[in-house]
Scaffold this motif. Structure first.
Motif, PDB file in Angstrom:
ATOM      1  N   ILE A  57       0.839  -1.203   0.000  1.00  0.00           N
ATOM      2  CA  ILE A  57       0.000   0.000   0.000  1.00  0.00           C
ATOM      3  C   ILE A  57       0.874   1.255   0.000  1.00  0.00           C
ATOM      4  CG2 ILE A  57      -1.521   1.369   1.501  1.00  0.00           C
ATOM      5  CD1 ILE A  57      -2.849  -1.387   2.231  1.00  0.00           C
ATOM      6  N   LEU A  58       1.935   1.226   0.781  1.00  0.00           N
ATOM      7  CA  LEU A  58       2.837   2.373   0.842  1.00  0.00           C
ATOM      8  C   LEU A  58       3.602   2.562  -0.476  1.00  0.00           C
ATOM      9  CD1 LEU A  58       4.192   1.824   4.457  1.00  0.00           C
ATOM     10  CD2 LEU A  58       2.835   3.779   3.681  1.00  0.00           C
ATOM     11  N   ARG A  59       3.895   1.458  -1.163  1.00  0.00           N
ATOM     12  CA  ARG A  59       4.616   1.533  -2.433  1.00  0.00           C
ATOM     13  C   ARG A  59       3.710   1.956  -3.581  1.00  0.00           C
ATOM     14  NH1 ARG A  59       5.582  -0.983  -7.172  1.00  0.00           N
ATOM     15  NH2 ARG A  59       3.740  -2.256  -6.807  1.00  0.00           N
ATOM     16  N   ALA A  60       2.436   1.585  -3.515  1.00  0.00           N
ATOM     17  CA  ALA A  60       1.527   1.773  -4.646  1.00  0.00           C
ATOM     18  C   ALA A  60       1.405   3.244  -5.031  1.00  0.00           C
ATOM     19  CB  ALA A  60       0.147   1.210  -4.289  1.00  0.00           C
ATOM     20  N   PRO A  61       1.238   3.519  -6.314  1.00  0.00           N
ATOM     21  CA  PRO A  61       1.156   4.912  -6.761  1.00  0.00           C
ATOM     22  C   PRO A  61      -0.124   5.577  -6.284  1.00  0.00           C
ATOM     23  CG  PRO A  61       0.639   3.438  -8.563  1.00  0.00           C
ATOM     24  CD  PRO A  61       1.099   2.580  -7.425  1.00  0.00           C
ATOM     25  N   VAL A 115       1.782 -10.539  -2.664  1.00  0.00           N
ATOM     26  CA  VAL A 115       2.815 -11.574  -2.565  1.00  0.00           C
ATOM     27  C   VAL A 115       4.067 -11.172  -3.347  1.00  0.00           C
ATOM     28  CG1 VAL A 115       1.151 -13.415  -2.155  1.00  0.00           C
ATOM     29  CG2 VAL A 115       1.816 -12.886  -4.506  1.00  0.00           C
ATOM     30  N   ARG A 116       4.208  -9.876  -3.584  1.00  0.00           N
ATOM     31  CA  ARG A 116       5.396  -9.344  -4.257  1.00  0.00           C
ATOM     32  C   ARG A 116       6.636  -9.588  -3.394  1.00  0.00           C
ATOM     33  NH1 ARG A 116       6.381  -5.699  -7.974  1.00  0.00           N
ATOM     34  NH2 ARG A 116       4.167  -5.174  -8.201  1.00  0.00           N
ATOM     35  N   PRO A 117       7.753 -10.015  -3.974  1.00  0.00           N
ATOM     36  CA  PRO A 117       8.997 -10.128  -3.200  1.00  0.00           C
ATOM     37  C   PRO A 117       9.375  -8.786  -2.585  1.00  0.00           C
ATOM     38  CG  PRO A 117       9.216 -11.205  -5.338  1.00  0.00           C
ATOM     39  CD  PRO A 117       7.914 -10.470  -5.367  1.00  0.00           C
ATOM     40  N   ALA A 118       9.806  -8.815  -1.349  1.00  0.00           N
ATOM     41  CA  ALA A 118      10.070  -7.576  -0.617  1.00  0.00           C
ATOM     42  C   ALA A 118      11.292  -6.842  -1.162  1.00  0.00           C
ATOM     43  CB  ALA A 118      10.264  -7.882   0.858  1.00  0.00           C
ATOM     44  N   VAL A 119      11.088  -5.579  -1.504  1.00  0.00           N
ATOM     45  CA  VAL A 119      12.167  -4.653  -1.859  1.00  0.00           C
ATOM     46  C   VAL A 119      11.845  -3.346  -1.135  1.00  0.00           C
ATOM     47  CG1 VAL A 119      13.319  -3.362  -3.681  1.00  0.00           C
ATOM     48  CG2 VAL A 119      12.504  -5.688  -4.135  1.00  0.00           C
ATOM     49  N   PRO A 120      12.787  -2.756  -0.436  1.00  0.00           N
ATOM     50  CA  PRO A 120      12.479  -1.537   0.333  1.00  0.00           C
ATOM     51  C   PRO A 120      11.990  -0.402  -0.567  1.00  0.00           C
ATOM     52  CG  PRO A 120      14.604  -2.453   0.996  1.00  0.00           C
ATOM     53  CD  PRO A 120      14.193  -3.188  -0.244  1.00  0.00           C
ATOM     54  N   HIS A 121      10.789   0.098  -0.288  1.00  0.00           N
ATOM     55  CA  HIS A 121      10.297   1.263  -1.031  1.00  0.00           C
ATOM     56  C   HIS A 121      10.878   2.537  -0.411  1.00  0.00           C
ATOM     57  CE1 HIS A 121       7.608   2.245   2.293  1.00  0.00           C
ATOM     58  NE2 HIS A 121       7.214   0.985   2.313  1.00  0.00           N
ATOM     59  N   LEU A 122      10.662   3.657  -1.091  1.00  0.00           N
ATOM     60  CA  LEU A 122      11.249   4.927  -0.670  1.00  0.00           C
ATOM     61  C   LEU A 122      10.191   5.924  -0.189  1.00  0.00           C
ATOM     62  CD1 LEU A 122      13.851   5.351  -3.559  1.00  0.00           C
ATOM     63  CD2 LEU A 122      14.248   4.477  -1.241  1.00  0.00           C
ATOM     64  N   THR A 123       9.007   5.436   0.122  1.00  0.00           N
ATOM     65  CA  THR A 123       7.904   6.314   0.490  1.00  0.00           C
ATOM     66  C   THR A 123       8.222   7.174   1.707  1.00  0.00           C
ATOM     67  OG1 THR A 123       6.319   4.773  -0.464  1.00  0.00           O
ATOM     68  CG2 THR A 123       5.464   6.357   1.140  1.00  0.00           C
TER      69      THR A 123
END
Length: 393
Positions: free
Chosen positions: A271-275, A326-334
């Motif tokens: 949710i935090l990554r989503a545009p 179920v996306r593999p975890a990659v640190p977002h920059l939010t």
């Protein structure tokens, strides 16, 4: 040579990226653009470039000649330069050191139970009122306001007036309205600090503790308190509403969370990554000449660090525009990166984890109450977000 494109980019669908932004990303990580008010700037869209520049001392929020600086918009808060160019780094370090203890892991763990109680109460009211409902008015708006009010020591009864002021201060198109809202908000903070001093309990809440800190003036305590009030609820209101929209409008995702509550942390990070609507990048000004991905940037240039675009860099995120629990975890920059990483990130995560865990458990048949193209958004304020979110169950 074609003229630079201008923000904001047209986004025909709120859950799909702006086509022009995706074209720019495909051509490289940095782009000459014009801001919404026609000023020249650089838009950085690559994940690695944005991540590095978020923690680069060659960029800052202050400008040596602020009256000549490019602006992103008319907001008095974030439309142009902030702070003193010569003391910016020391000032930032000092303010961060003053705020960090109030968001320590220990304090946040202690607050989680209260967030859970407030959420449960709002969902009780939602259940009692019955379907259909506006989830924005019933949950997304009141919860972050209630939480930040308790943390700071701001009377919840004042939420109507300070909400109006924060919305005005965040206006990106009307400078006079933004300045007036900011002035009203600061005046309210000054009165609140005076009241805290009169009450005489220096450990009652964050504003009381700031006011009791050696070397912190009443005006500084008021300014920090009101900044936290603004930042501590506006962005979370947007995240709850848009997060719910993403979960309900993306086939299979709501059911995935309902069926597997252990996915809550992954759901919150997605949710935090989503545009989302709004923005165009975090504004920074070059403090010196530098190069970004082979492009020469001059001292004083406005550089917009587009964390939203970076969170959808195809070199880092597979099928980045797909919302996927179920996306593999990659640190977002939010929440940023490095020295300017958001101090309130732990609180935001607690609120989002609590909201979506309880919502999925109590309303497993939740559905959108209208078509996505019927929804309306706040397009002229910094945080953006929905104006209403009709749901049924």
């Amino acid at each position: 040579m074609s003229a630079p494109v201008q923000l904001p980019f047209e986004q025909p669908h709120p859950m799909r990226p702006a086509p022009l932004l995706r074209e720019l990303q495909a051509s490289g990580p940095i782009h000459a653009i014009r801001t919404a008010v026609g000023h020249p700037a650089w838009l950085v869209t690559g994940y690695e470039e944005v991540r590095q520049l978020l923690d680069d001392d060659r960029l800052g929020r202050a400008h040596r000649e602020p009256e000549r600086a490019s602006r992103t918009g008319e907001s008095a808060m974030f439309g142009g330069p902030l702070g003193d160019f010569d003391t910016e780094r020391a000032d930032h370090h000092r303010v961060r050191s003053l705020l960090q203890p109030h968001f320590s892991p220990k304090r946040m763990r202690a607050l989680r139970g209260r967030v859970e109680t407030l959420t449960a109460s709002l969902l009780d009211d939602l259940d009692a009122a019955g379907s259909p409902a506006d989830l924005h008015a019933a949950l997304a708006l009141p919860l972050p306001i209630a939480v930040i009010c308790e943390l700071l020591g701001v009377p919840f009864a004042d939420r109507g007036q300070f909400r109006r002021w924060t919305q005005a201060a965040a206006d990106t198109t009307d400078r006079a309205r933004s300045e007036q809202g900011l002035a009203e908000l600061f005046g309210y903070g000054q009165r609140l600090v005076a009241r805290k001093r009169a009450e005489g309990d220096p450990d009652a809440d964050v504003i009381s503790r700031l006011a009791a800190t050696d070397g912190v003036s009443d005006d500084e305590a008021a300014a920090m308190g009101m900044f936290l009030l603004f930042a501590g609820h506006e962005t979370t209101v947007t995240a709850i509403g848009m997060g719910t929209l993403w979960l309900l409008a993306t086939p299979g995702q709501w059911q995935t969370l309902v069926d597997d509550p252990s996915r809550i942390d992954a759901a919150v990070e997605e949710i935090l990554r989503a545009p989302r609507l709004g923005g165009g990048g975090i504004p920074r000004y070059a403090r010196t000449d530098l190069e970004i991905a082979g492009v020469h940037i001059r001292a004083g240039d406005l550089v917009l660090l587009d964390t939203g675009a970076a969170n959808h860099d195809r070199a880092v995120f597979a099928d980045p525009d797909r919302f996927d629990l179920v996306r593999p975890a990659v640190p977002h920059l939010t929440f940023g990166h490095g020295a300017r990483y958001c101090v309130g990130a732990p609180l935001a995560r607690i609120e989002l984890q609590t909201v979506f865990a309880q919502l999925a458990a109590r309303f497993p048949t939740l559905k959108l109450g209208c078509a996505v193209d019927e929804l309306t958004f706040n397009r002229n304020v910094l945080a953006g977000g929905l104006t209403a979110l009709p749901v049924t169950w």
